[in-house]
Design a protein around this motif. Structure first.
Motif, PDB file in Angstrom:
ATOM      1  N   GLY A  62      85.039 -17.191 -13.237  1.00 39.83           N
ATOM      2  CA  GLY A  62      85.394 -15.978 -12.529  1.00 39.83           C
ATOM      3  C   GLY A  62      84.251 -14.984 -12.477  1.00 39.83           C
ATOM      4  O   GLY A  62      83.169 -15.219 -13.017  1.00 39.83           O
ATOM      5  N   VAL A  63      84.514 -13.868 -11.804  1.00 39.01           N
ATOM      6  CA  VAL A  63      83.544 -12.782 -11.700  1.00 39.01           C
ATOM      7  C   VAL A  63      84.247 -11.466 -11.994  1.00 39.01           C
ATOM      8  O   VAL A  63      85.452 -11.319 -11.765  1.00 39.01           O
ATOM      9  N   GLU A  64      83.474 -10.521 -12.499  1.00 33.11           N
ATOM     10  CA  GLU A  64      83.971  -9.161 -12.707  1.00 33.11           C
ATOM     11  C   GLU A  64      83.185  -8.250 -11.776  1.00 33.11           C
ATOM     12  O   GLU A  64      81.962  -8.157 -11.866  1.00 33.11           O
ATOM     13  N   PHE A  65      83.889  -7.581 -10.887  1.00 30.14           N
ATOM     14  CA  PHE A  65      83.235  -6.754  -9.880  1.00 30.14           C
ATOM     15  C   PHE A  65      82.787  -5.416 -10.454  1.00 30.14           C
ATOM     16  O   PHE A  65      83.370  -4.898 -11.410  1.00 30.14           O
ATOM     17  N   ALA A  66      81.737  -4.872  -9.814  1.00 27.09           N
ATOM     18  CA  ALA A  66      81.217  -3.567 -10.224  1.00 27.09           C
ATOM     19  C   ALA A  66      80.849  -2.751  -8.988  1.00 27.09           C
ATOM     20  O   ALA A  66      79.818  -2.084  -8.950  1.00 27.09           O
ATOM     21  N   ALA A  93      87.599  -5.718 -12.922  1.00 23.29           N
ATOM     22  CA  ALA A  93      86.621  -4.935 -12.167  1.00 23.29           C
ATOM     23  C   ALA A  93      86.333  -3.647 -12.909  1.00 23.29           C
ATOM     24  O   ALA A  93      87.194  -3.121 -13.630  1.00 23.29           O
ATOM     25  N   HIS A  94      85.116  -3.132 -12.718  1.00 21.78           N
ATOM     26  CA  HIS A  94      84.738  -1.833 -13.262  1.00 21.78           C
ATOM     27  C   HIS A  94      84.813  -0.804 -12.141  1.00 21.78           C
ATOM     28  O   HIS A  94      84.320  -1.037 -11.031  1.00 21.78           O
ATOM     29  N   ILE A  95      85.425   0.324 -12.463  1.00 24.57           N
ATOM     30  CA  ILE A  95      85.583   1.394 -11.469  1.00 24.57           C
ATOM     31  C   ILE A  95      85.364   2.737 -12.150  1.00 24.57           C
ATOM     32  O   ILE A  95      85.416   2.841 -13.377  1.00 24.57           O
ATOM     33  N   GLY A  96      85.125   3.767 -11.343  1.00 29.79           N
ATOM     34  CA  GLY A  96      84.983   5.108 -11.872  1.00 29.79           C
ATOM     35  C   GLY A  96      86.203   5.953 -11.544  1.00 29.79           C
ATOM     36  O   GLY A  96      87.020   5.582 -10.693  1.00 29.79           O
ATOM     37  N   HIS A 158      86.029   0.677 -21.274  1.00 32.90           N
ATOM     38  CA  HIS A 158      84.939  -0.180 -21.736  1.00 32.90           C
ATOM     39  C   HIS A 158      83.927   0.688 -22.486  1.00 32.90           C
ATOM     40  O   HIS A 158      83.540   1.753 -21.998  1.00 32.90           O
ATOM     41  N   ASN A 159      83.491   0.233 -23.637  1.00 30.79           N
ATOM     42  CA  ASN A 159      82.591   1.045 -24.466  1.00 30.79           C
ATOM     43  C   ASN A 159      81.118   0.805 -24.210  1.00 30.79           C
ATOM     44  O   ASN A 159      80.709  -0.235 -23.699  1.00 30.79           O
ATOM     45  N   HIS A 160      80.313   1.795 -24.598  1.00 29.80           N
ATOM     46  CA  HIS A 160      78.883   1.619 -24.807  1.00 29.80           C
ATOM     47  C   HIS A 160      78.652   1.964 -26.286  1.00 29.80           C
ATOM     48  O   HIS A 160      79.526   1.680 -27.109  1.00 29.80           O
TER      49      HIS A 160
END
Length: 285
Positions: A62-66, A93-96, A158-160
């Motif tokens: 799979g893929v995770e979109f950004a 997916a990553h979103i803002g 999601h962390n940094h």
């Protein structure tokens, strides 16, 4: 009276057949592996379809979109079909928060639902490590997640590294986890957890069944590490076992943020994928 002769070899065979066989240890079922598309963002811009095909050929499930959807920015249905032809799913997916406003939330959720994405992660928000604004942040995150659940979707975080700075006798990450619903997924970025010198397995166990997705990567930043997965001494076997048992992790998301000299992003991703495949093969044997 006839006597039956005693043959010790025959009797040993009979005895062995009558004994219960030792139960074979079940193999660990490892989660499928996707790739965060931010890892190859320049390649996607140059050749969207060719890059997706290259990732599929590496064996990703799979893929995770950004945020980059190539020529399908207004057509998630066709993008889903394109991925399916390549044997790829959408892990997340990553979103803002800019697309989670009251005016845009329904449209955002409909787009990703059509694409086949059920879990969205906010990957970065400076309020998450701001003592004066973290309460506002968790309230907004919780509200967005609650709305998403009406669509049978989820919105998590999601962390940094800065989320692990001290706050209220714990960390900002602990505050976020304890001030949001247990249904809100926490995507643990293993690379940044290591970089912040935190105990990965302890964090997974602290919030059980919430690490439903994890970023598998190495942050090589002034620490002498190689960014290629498998080239350092990280205990990936134990970490992934804990993700499965305690986090109920459904996807392992490989991310490549740094690239060795003389290697393209795609080549670096392929090398890290090979390193991860070796770990998963050990767990499955």
């Amino acid at each position: 009276m006839k006597y039956i002769s005693f043959n010790p070899i025959v009797w040993l065979c009979v005895l062995a057949l009558s004994l219960p066989t030792a139960a074979k240890q079940p193999q660990i079922k490892t989660p499928p592996v996707s790739v965060q598309l931010w890892s190859v963002k320049e390649a996607l811009k140059a050749d969207f379809h060719g890059t997706l095909e290259a990732l599929a050929n590496m064996g990703f499930a799979g893929v995770e979109f950004a945020g980059d959807f190539g020529p399908y920015g207004d057509n998630p249905s066709d993008l889903k079909k394109t991925l399916a032809k390549l044997g790829l799913q959408t892990s997340s997916a990553h979103i803002g928060f800019d697309v989670l406003t009251e005016q845009k939330l329904a449209q955002t959720l409909l787009f990703y639902k059509t694409l086949g994405v059920n879990t969205l992660y906010v990957p970065w928000d400076e309020r998450a490590w701001d003592a004066n604004r973290i309460a506002q942040f968790t309230e907004q995150l919780s509200a967005a997640h609650a709305q998403a659940r009406h669509f049978d979707m989820e919105i998590g975080f999601h962390n940094h590294e800065r989320e692990f700075e001290p706050y209220k006798e714990a960390t900002f990450w602990d505050y976020i986890a304890t001030h949001t619903s247990n249904s809100l997924p926490l995507q643990l970025d293993i690379g940044w957890v290591h970089y912040a010198q935190q105990d990965v397995q302890a964090l997974i166990k602290a919030y059980p069944q919430r690490t439903r997705s994890a970023h598998i990567k190495v942050v090589a930043k002034n620490n002498g590490l190689s960014p290629i997965l498998g080239n350092n001494g990280f205990q990936w076997d134990e970490i992934i076992q804990t993700l499965i048992a305690e986090g109920k992790t459904q996807w392992l998301v490989l991310e490549q943020e740094q690239y060795p000299e003389q290697m393209t992003p795609l080549q670096s991703v392929a090398a890290s994928k090979q390193g991860l495949d070796k770990v998963l093969a050990r767990l499955q044997n």
